[in-house]
Write an enzyme that holds these catalytic residues in place. Structure first.
Site, PDB file in Angstrom:
ATOM      1  N   HIS A   1     -22.701   0.997 101.256  1.00 25.14           N
ATOM      2  CA  HIS A   1     -21.731   1.797 100.512  1.00 25.14           C
ATOM      3  C   HIS A   1     -22.219   1.885  99.076  1.00 25.14           C
ATOM      4  O   HIS A   1     -22.628   0.876  98.499  1.00 25.14           O
ATOM      5  CB  HIS A   1     -20.357   1.125 100.578  1.00 25.14           C
ATOM      6  CG  HIS A   1     -19.229   2.005 100.131  1.00 25.14           C
ATOM      7  ND1 HIS A   1     -19.054   2.366  98.819  1.00 25.14           N
ATOM      8  CD2 HIS A   1     -18.218   2.609 100.822  1.00 25.14           C
ATOM      9  CE1 HIS A   1     -17.974   3.142  98.732  1.00 25.14           C
ATOM     10  NE2 HIS A   1     -17.455   3.297  99.934  1.00 25.14           N
TER      11      HIS A   1
ATOM     12  N   ARG B   1     -14.140   8.654  93.616  1.00 19.78           N
ATOM     13  CA  ARG B   1     -14.896   9.898  93.449  1.00 19.78           C
ATOM     14  C   ARG B   1     -14.150  11.084  94.044  1.00 19.78           C
ATOM     15  O   ARG B   1     -14.148  12.172  93.484  1.00 19.78           O
ATOM     16  CB  ARG B   1     -16.284   9.746  94.080  1.00 19.78           C
ATOM     17  CG  ARG B   1     -17.234   8.917  93.211  1.00 19.78           C
ATOM     18  CD  ARG B   1     -18.529   8.571  93.934  1.00 19.78           C
ATOM     19  NE  ARG B   1     -18.311   7.529  94.949  1.00 19.78           N
ATOM     20  CZ  ARG B   1     -18.804   7.556  96.177  1.00 19.78           C
ATOM     21  NH1 ARG B   1     -19.570   8.541  96.558  1.00 19.78           N
ATOM     22  NH2 ARG B   1     -18.538   6.570  97.023  1.00 19.78           N
TER      23      ARG B   1
END
Lengths: 260, 633
Positions: free
Chosen positions: B249, B269
């Site tokens: 990740h 994000r």
């Protein structure tokens, strides 16, 4: 900041009994109490029993009492203690010890089974549920609960009164009743189930005298007393019969940002 | 001879995360008496760590969304290595699985018109993730947990026993899947609290044990992720698929050291957070690969406009699939443009008001404040890649979740391979758990009810399993410390088979793993069997070592870079590798010498993608992925 040696006292034993053991352990920058317990395991006592999972305050497994206060070990930073302070870790006091820091929390699972589940509204198909954000937010706050059981541990109704356990569900599960009662689509009433009355008569809501200890130890910052237990009390009985509810409504404080 | 308690069930589900609980609910509702067995307390599974949401093309926020678009995004994210039938079933069934949760009491965040809200995420063309702030996994687990309690309440009314037809054995570990000839016959288990052994006899077993992250040093995974199900399947004779694909990740915490690896949700994000290097540059614009060029914004202005007007602008490259973002961060740090603690900056503080951050990302706010003294509403976070998920896993039949060659053995969730190809999109994990958890439960119950004689668990198997489990208590002088072995394994995998791989390093990793196996055979523990974490770890080491060998061996074999498998010496994605599956099979019979290889690799060809599914893509796009001969077909 540099590494230093800290003094720890950790309770070791089982249902038969036990005692506090002393350990001197290295502590590094930014570490939490659970890191230190792991270091003791890896270097000094490989069979030291402790529950943990996520190490990020999300699963609620590593509950213990640190210097007598119920806390998650993964969210208790070493920097809150003075370097020369001895840190004492003991198992949750309200539950029977299994071994070392691990306790038998089956009380909580038994209580969970006593709260009737969500009743889906009849005639509303899956996918057709419509609810407003402002209406789901009340129950959403309670669903933040990670079931660390610190509130159950600290609540004095059961902490020092084993005899109350049969009749009292504890803050976590009274909050569960409140959560379902405030769910916008729960159809319990239509099914002949009065959650408010059940809270009072079956789950021991009356034992709670709103000292807010549960709220203070909640690692998720859920306002258990103000937003779950007091409203449930208000809805459960006519307020004139419960002076504590009247008192609670006077001393209640809700955060400014909270629109409720 | 080991005297152990035996219990009879129809279906045994190993693991109580999203997949395991959904499988158990389905099996019980289909009439099977079902046992769930899990290493932690009921409700603590790793699924609670999932933050962002559940991907399902309900089209509540953008009504252009549908299962075909979701399918396309999933295949692109996995670089077309996905078992396409799984990706199809997943995209089609995910909305029903989410809506069903509402009927069990789940409370998702809402749209203004009262439907389930959906948020943007990397690789998803439209806002698609049903969510509850940034604690969606907790909502999922709690809902399934409460559904199981509801079923138990029903059984209590009917039979006077909550556990008559559905029982959770919490804090218990399975060390062996038992067999009667070729068929599954049950599981050998121990209770962590007492160390007591017991056997659950059952014709059908569902493995739903999650991932393997605890073999790596920097990981977002909890201690439970020791590859148990992967190893149990291999030891029972079922192969693993494409184990080289491990997802790092892009955004884990990097500071302070004790929290290194803890996840920072992609929602940061998705909701507008941006990545910057030490020079203040939004570097992701420099890392858009050719296959994605037309789909991502070329300027910051266009990327920023997309949040308000997604129909006329392209998405910012911060929302590329995870493998791309993780590699980009790695490159920036290597080029000397990293943050003070070896990550990059993820900033949301300049992108939205503090109140909104606290409402949309409450756990992240809390996590940084409490653990790192960082106020994310006022300053950027420091983040870097962390081992998060394994795309590889037990090879399964797409429709039934049945494993290959072991009748009665099923697998679902992270432990199963195929669904995500070489890289998983965020949000596709929770939906995977629900879709294939349900399917595994359905088909396991069906298989168990087929009738005929119940398989038999022999005393020899029980004795062998008991002796294996007790070995760490009989270690001779100079026993190895399991904690030390575990740390060395984590360093080996992190450094030599990590996010960027090289041939010589992977070969060295295999040698080190063989040496660790020899030492692990001598692992010894102190104390007794009652809740003894040293003993538990010594037993888990077998699984971690076996699965690590699979990852290293498959990674060495695949001489290309694709999704979660990046080779510095083979940087390009090679179309000839597209139709190649690498199967890890156990060496049979298992060698007595711990230094000997445990795994043999077998190459198989993927099943050709069905024409109507291929027709969902433009020809030009397919030409970038498919091998020459596949295009001709």
């Amino acid at each position: 900041m540099t590494a230093y040696d800290a003094r720890f006292r950790v309770w070791r034993g089982d249902a038969e009994g036990g005692s506090l053991r002393d350990f001197t352990v290295e502590v590094h920058d930014g570490e939490v109490v659970l890191d230190i317990v792991h270091r003791i395991q890896a270097t000094q006592a490989s069979d030291l029993a402790v529950r943990w999972n996520c190490k990020a305050g999300k699963c609620g497994s590593c509950s213990a009492e640190v210097n007598g206060r119920p806390r998650l070990m993964c969210m208790t930073r070493m920097s809150v203690f003075a370097r020369d302070e001895t840190v004492t870790i003991t198992p949750l006091r309200a539950f029977p010890v299994v071994r070392d820091l691990v306790t038998d929390v089956s009380f909580n699972y038994a209580k969970a089974r006593e709260v009737p589940a969500f009743v889906p509204p009849e005639g509303v198909a899956a996918g057709a549920y419509r609810m407003q954000q402002v209406d789901v937010e009340r129950s959403q706050e309670f669903r933040k609960c990670i079931e660390c059981f610190l509130c159950q541990d600290t609540c004095h109704v059961v902490r020092d009164h084993e005899e109350n356990k049969a009749a009292f569900a504890g803050p976590r599960f009274l909050m569960r009743v409140a959560e379902l009662d405030m769910h916008p689509l729960d159809a319990a009433a239509e099914a002949g189930l009065d959650r408010k009355r059940a809270a009072q008569e079956e789950h021991g809501l009356g034992y709670c005298n709103i000292t807010k200890c549960c709220t203070e130890v909640c690692p998720e910052g859920i306002r258990i007393t103000d937003n779950a237990l007091i409203p449930l009390k208000e809805r459960a009985v006519d307020r004139k019969y419960d002076p504590l509810v009247w008192l609670g409504s006077r001393i209640r404080r809700r955060s400014d940002s909270d629109p409720r | 001879m080991a005297q152990v308690e035996r219990q009879q069930w129809d279906v045994v589900v190993v693991g109580a995360g999203g997949a395991g609980l959904r499988a158990a609910i389905e099996a019980r509702e289909r009439g099977a008496r079902t046992a769930v067995i899990c290493k932690s307390l009921f409700g603590k599974a790793h699924t609670v760590m999932a933050e962002g949401g559940i991907a399902a093309s309900m089209g509540n926020v953008n009504d252009h969304d549908n299962w075909q678009v979701h399918f396309r995004d999933t295949m692109r994210g996995g670089k077309f290595l996905n078992q396409w039938r799984m990706a199809e079933l997943h995209a089609k069934e995910a909305p029903d699985r989410v809506w069903e949760l509402e009927t069990w009491g789940a409370l998702f965040d809402r749209t203004p018109d009262g439907r389930i809200s959906q948020r943007n995420f990397g690789g998803h063309e439209y806002p698609r993730l049903a969510h509850v702030g940034d604690r969606t996994g907790l909502e999922l687990i709690r809902t399934l947990q409460q559904k199981i309690v509801q079923l138990q309440q029903e059984d209590f009314k009917e039979y006077g026993d909550h556990e008559a037809r559905l029982k959770v054995f919490q804090e218990c570990t399975v060390t062996r899947v038992l067999k009667d000839g070729a068929r599954v016959s049950g599981t050998f288990c121990y209770e962590r609290e007492s160390g007591r052994f017991f056997v659950l006899e059952a014709p059908a077993v569902v493995l739903a044990t999650g991932g393997i992250g605890k073999s790596f040093k920097t990981t977002s995974n909890s201690w439970e992720y020791t590859g148990d199900g992967h190893a149990l399947a291999l030891l029972a004779g079922a192969p693993l698929l494409n184990m080289e694909f491990v997802q790092f990740h892009p955004t884990g915490m990097v500071w302070p050291p004790s929290v290194k690896g803890i996840l920072v949700t992609e929602s940061v994000r998705g909701d507008g957070g941006v990545l910057r290097n030490s020079e203040g540059e939004r570097f992701m614009f420099d890392y858009v690969p050719d296959v994605f060029k037309e789909k991502y914004a070329e300027s910051e202005e266009e990327g920023d406009r997309w949040y308000e007007d997604p129909d006329h602008n392209r998405r910012p490259p911060e929302l590329l699939p995870r493998d791309e973002v993780a590699r980009a961060i790695n490159s920036e740090v290597k080029a000397g443009r990293g943050s003070p603690h070896g990550g990059v900056f993820l900033d949301v503080s300049t992108r939205m008001p503090a109140e909104r951050i606290k409402r949309r990302l409450p756990s992240m706010y809390h996590q940084f404040k409490e653990l790192a003294d960082v106020d994310i509403t006022a300053e950027p976070m420091e983040v870097g890649p962390t081992c998060h998920y394994v795309m590889g896993g037990i090879a399964v039949d797409s429709d039934t979740a049945a494993t290959v060659g072991v009748p009665g053995l099923f697998a679902a969730g992270e432990v199963a391979g195929g669904m995500h190809g070489s890289n998983r999109l965020g949000g596709n994990s929770l939906s995977d758990l629900l879709v294939f958890g349900r399917r595994a439960g359905l088909h396991a119950a069906g298989y168990a009810s087929e009738g005929g004689a119940r398989p038999v668990v022999s005393q020899e198997q029980i004795d062998a399993a008991a002796a294996e489990a007790l070995a760490p208590f009989h270690a001779a002088e100079g026993a190895e410390n399991p904690y030390t072995l575990h740390q060395e394994l984590q360093t080996t995998m992190n450094d030599l088979v990590g996010i960027i791989r090289r041939e010589a390093e992977m070969a060295e990793a295999l040698e080190r793993l063989a040496a660790l196996r020899v030492r692990a055979a001598r692992a010894g523990v102190e104390g007794h069997r009652q809740f003894n974490p040293g003993w538990h770890l010594a037993l888990d080491l077998r699984n971690m070592l076996l699965v690590s060998e699979c990852v290293a061996r498959a990674a060495l074999e695949r001489t290309e870079s694709r999704g979660g498998h990046t080779r510095e010496d083979r940087p390009a994605m090679e179309r000839e590798w597209r139709p190649v599956n690498l199967l890890c099979r156990p060496v049979d019979p298992p060698p007595a010498d711990p230094a000997a290889d445990r795994i043999v690799l077998v190459r198989t060809r993927t099943e050709p993608i069905r024409p109507d599914l291929l027709a969902l893509f433009e020809k030009e796009e397919l030409a970038k992925y498919l091998a020459e001969e596949e295009l001709c077909e």
